[in-house]
Design an enzyme around this catalytic site. Sequence first.
Site, PDB file in Angstrom:
ATOM      1  N   HIS A 122      56.287 -46.105   3.729  1.00  0.00           N
ATOM      2  CA  HIS A 122      54.950 -46.313   4.280  1.00  0.00           C
ATOM      3  C   HIS A 122      54.158 -45.024   4.045  1.00  0.00           C
ATOM      4  CE1 HIS A 122      51.916 -46.777   7.491  1.00  0.00           C
ATOM      5  NE2 HIS A 122      52.206 -48.058   7.486  1.00  0.00           N
ATOM      6  N   ASP A 199      62.704 -43.054   9.046  1.00  0.00           N
ATOM      7  CA  ASP A 199      61.615 -43.805   9.666  1.00  0.00           C
ATOM      8  C   ASP A 199      62.174 -45.188  10.031  1.00  0.00           C
ATOM      9  OD1 ASP A 199      59.529 -45.543  10.137  1.00  0.00           O
ATOM     10  OD2 ASP A 199      58.405 -45.033   8.327  1.00  0.00           O
ATOM     11  N   GLN A 202      60.584 -50.201  11.143  1.00  0.00           N
ATOM     12  CA  GLN A 202      60.838 -51.617  10.854  1.00  0.00           C
ATOM     13  C   GLN A 202      62.254 -52.041  11.207  1.00  0.00           C
ATOM     14  OE1 GLN A 202      58.695 -53.910  10.054  1.00  0.00           O
ATOM     15  NE2 GLN A 202      56.976 -52.525   9.781  1.00  0.00           N
ATOM     16  N   LYS A 225      56.273 -52.087  17.668  1.00  0.00           N
ATOM     17  CA  LYS A 225      57.041 -52.958  16.760  1.00  0.00           C
ATOM     18  C   LYS A 225      58.231 -53.572  17.490  1.00  0.00           C
ATOM     19  CE  LYS A 225      55.250 -50.862  12.823  1.00  0.00           C
ATOM     20  NZ  LYS A 225      54.188 -51.442  12.010  1.00  0.00           N
ATOM     21  N   CYS A 363      50.155 -50.629   3.253  1.00  0.00           N
ATOM     22  CA  CYS A 363      50.258 -49.161   3.341  1.00  0.00           C
ATOM     23  C   CYS A 363      51.423 -48.632   2.511  1.00  0.00           C
ATOM     24  CB  CYS A 363      50.386 -48.675   4.782  1.00  0.00           C
ATOM     25  SG  CYS A 363      49.037 -49.140   5.843  1.00  0.00           S
TER      26      CYS A 363
END
Length: 405
Positions: A122, A199, A202, A225, A363
């Site tokens: 991202h 990261d 997700q 999220k 993104c």
Amino acid sequence: MGFAIDKIRADFPILLRQVHNKPLIYFDNAATSQKPQQVIDALVHYYTYQNANIHRGVHALSQEATDAYERARDLVKTFFNARLREEIIFTAGTTHSINLVAHGFRSWLQPKDEIIVGQAEHHSNIVPWQMACALTGAVLKVLPIDENGQLQLETLKSLLGPQTKLVVVNHVSNALGTINPIETIIEMAHGHGVQVLVDGAQASSHISVDVQALDVDYYITSAHKMCGPTGVGMLYGKKELLEALPPYQGGGEMIKEVYFEGTTYAGLPHKFEAGTPNIAGGIGFGAAIEYLNTIGLEEIAAYEHELLMHATQGLKQIEGLKIYGDITHKTAVVSFNIGQLHPYDVGTLLDRMGIAVRTGQHCTQPVMDFYGIPGTVRASFAFYNTKEEIDIMIKGVQRAVNMLQ
Ligand code: 7TS
């Protein structure tokens, strides 16, 4: 016992909504998840009965608010199995967390030092590192993906060297849903004495994460999220690394003593939590974790995988439809295009049918450039979605194709 889908759906009041006079089918969960009543109630409860600033009042209300906020930190700590509660820093979200670490790295990066970044990150896990490199003379090296969107681990072997200071990768790609082998990446990087930042935006409401078992150095996510509120998230870091990392923002709460001659900083986690935080958000984050715990991440993952398989098989029946990142080791995200149809047109027609998907670059412009496409249609599922909704979407995509071709 089967997955209690009806009971779960009843927790999400927004699922009763209509959009363009059609029942809402919400397949934009990778952008943000919906919120169960339990989380909404936690926010309302705090503002209605407990509203006070935290960590500073002797009065009862402030103490209550502090306890609720710090209890949320414990819930986050347990959810990710961190060793210590002070290793959990509350931030405004993933973007904030990454910038916090990248800002610290500016202090010690040297010219020609290298940071390895995945090709499918991202933008929020690319740009802060570019900014750090621009200021220090360090160099960003790209770990490429293959045609299926999987990171090329052979190349990682050749990229890791004495100049490497950090590897930054996502756990799951938001554009494709592909799950990265972070266990292997961490092991390879540590073999060279290199730290790894993951990261997890997700991943964290889809895959059970144990930061100690992974031995990951930094792990990051956003509450929104994970059925939690927007504007709050987390940075996990190993205690010794966070202690060494310079503070990001200066202000109240992050100090020990302030003199005009110089200031000393508070211990963890407060060193990184300057100013009045998103108190309600933190409490809501905790409520979201409690909610996910009542269902269980293993159960969520198994159910969502069924949704993924159902959607993948159904969509593949449509002539000319191509799925990007078409592997089975992924979360419930299907990113696709049909022939030369523009994803925006397909998404707009789906919206008219009450179906929310995201279209465009998500993104992740380097991923779109890799495939040579302007963007994709992305349907991303959550545990409150159903196969029946997916069937409606598949019919909807076919209708959109018939209208546009
Ligand atoms: N990293 C990943 C992997 C993401 O998916 C996102 C948000 C971010 C970082 C940024 O998170 P934030 O909470 O700080 O904004 N991804 C998306 C998406 O896929 N569609 O909308 C936002």
